[in-house]
Design an enzyme around this catalytic site. Structure first.
Site, short mmCIF file in Angstrom:
data_model
loop_
_atom_site.label_atom_id
_atom_site.label_comp_id
_atom_site.label_asym_id
_atom_site.label_seq_id
_atom_site.Cartn_x
_atom_site.Cartn_y
_atom_site.Cartn_z
N GLY A 180 -21.45 -3.64 -14.75
CA GLY A 180 -22.44 -2.82 -14.07
C GLY A 180 -21.89 -1.48 -13.66
CB CYS A 234 -25.17 -14.71 -11.05
SG CYS A 234 -23.96 -15.97 -10.61
N GLY A 264 -16.21 -3.75 -6.78
CA GLY A 264 -17.27 -2.76 -6.59
C GLY A 264 -18.14 -3.04 -5.40
CG ASP A 302 -22.26 -0.82 -7.75
OD1 ASP A 302 -22.56 0.39 -7.66
OD2 ASP A 302 -22.98 -1.72 -7.30
CB SER A 303 -17.30 -3.24 -11.40
OG SER A 303 -18.13 -3.51 -12.50
CB CYS A 306 -19.32 -17.25 -5.70
SG CYS A 306 -18.68 -16.66 -7.29
CB SER A 344 -20.05 -7.25 -12.98
OG SER A 344 -20.55 -5.97 -12.63
N GLY A 378 -12.17 -6.39 -10.44
CA GLY A 378 -13.22 -7.25 -10.96
C GLY A 378 -14.30 -6.40 -11.62
#
Length: 347
Positions: free
Chosen positions: A13, A192, A118, A15-16, A94, A11, A9
């Site tokens: 950002g 979000c 992430g 982290d991912s 979610c 995003s 996954g």
């Protein structure tokens, strides 16, 4: 299924994005997936960032439009929660019903055994429970295992969390060292789908359903006027706009009467709470009576207690009363850093 192929996954950002690098270093073929939950400019920029990162690492990247399912499973659930006087946890819902479900669906289609995110979390085989379970990340301040507690037990062995042993500072340093454009991108804050805050979001979506009503004490005496019960949460003290000789706390919300009950701080204390929609990868009987830690909200480090099963209902009983429990929030149960399960608080 290919055990060297993983769906990640993404995003957009740090982290991912750094997760792509860490997974490739471990020899995995990575397929990036970005979920588009709303057609707006800010999200478009995040999707484009994820696409550039995918190009940087030369991986396959898929963008999935999830606006309809996200609206039904997350946003509508959020609005219904506040309308019924509870404080919902949209990110937990979610991850369970939308994000992780779709990632696993794509992994199955792509022939990938693993799904990665992430999140700062980990998995580990527990000898005591004879099962692979979610486990806290090494950096307890960043740990996100709470958010994923509702995942199905058969999915947990297929999860990879490349960030589990790192701090956020270390991840940013790795991102910078490999030339990631998003290495210094700010973390997303708040909900979000409600960038301007949940109050404005509720007003925009509930409209005329929000009506002024009374603040009352437990005896029903009127203590002031509120702006609409949907805009308040149990435990709230600030923002009541009341001219009273001392501070009061919201101890109950009554949607039917459009009333908010005020009381003392210690009236928020709970020794025991019922947990509904309980979910665990284990047999509930294996958890009863063990000394565990209950985290009644994401920001909580938790408190000691035990699970009880009475008249087919599940309760969490604390060793000591605390004021952190709010209906609609989720209490997640931990045992030696393992996630055993949890449920939604009701009282």
């Amino acid at each position: 299924m290919n055990r060297k192929k993983v769906v990640l996954g993404m995003s957009g950002g740090v982290d991912s994005s750094t997760s792509v690098y860490l997974l490739q270093e471990q020899g995995y073929e990575v397929i990036g997936v970005t979920l588009n939950h709303k057609k707006e400019e800010s999200l478009k920029a995040e999707i484009e960032a994820a696409q550039r990162v995918a190009k940087f690492f030369e991986i396959k990247h898929i963008v999935i439009d999830i606006e309809d399912i996200f609206q039904k499973q997350v946003v509508d659930n959020f609005l219904e929660g506040y309308s019924s006087g509870i404080t919902p946890s949209p990110c937990v819902i979610c991850d369970e019903r939308v994000k992780m479900k779709i990632l696993f669906d794509i992994a199955d289609k792509e022939g990938a055994y693993y799904v990665a995110t992430g999140h700062y979390c980990s998995t580990e085989y527990s000898e005591e429970f004879n099962k692979t379970l979610l486990k806290k990340a090494e950096d307890s301040k960043k740990d996100q295992s709470y958010m994923l507690y509702r995942l199905d037990g058969d999915k947990i062995p297929r999860l990879l969390f490349p960030l589990f042993k790192y701090t956020k500072v270390e991840i940013r340093e790795i991102g910078k060292s490999i030339g990631l454009e998003v290495h210094d991108k700010k973390d997303s804050q708040g909900i979000c789908f409600a960038k301007k805050g949940y109050i404005d979001f509720l007003k925009a979506n509930l409209g005329e359903k929000i009506k002024k009503g009374n603040f009352v004490d437990k005896a029903g005496k009127v203590m002031g006027e509120h702006e609409g019960y949907q805009l308040y949460t149990i435990g709230q003290r600030r923002g009541l706009n009341l001219k009273l000789p001392r501070a009061y706390f919201i101890i109950a919300i009554n949607p039917e009467k459009n009333e908010i009950v005020l009381g003392e701080y210690d009236e928020l204390s709970r020794k025991r709470v019922e947990l509904v929609e309980f979910k665990t990868p284990l047999n509930i009987e294996d958890m009863i009576g063990k000394e565990v830690i209950g985290r009644p909200r994401f920001s909580s480090f938790g408190a000691k207690g035990k699970l009880l099963l009475e008249n087919e209902k599940i309760y969490f009983e604390y060793e000591e009363e605390n004021v952190q429990n709010a209906p609609g929030q989720h209490l997640v149960v931990y045992y030696e850093d393992f996630v055993l399960g949890g449920g939604m608080i009701k009282y």
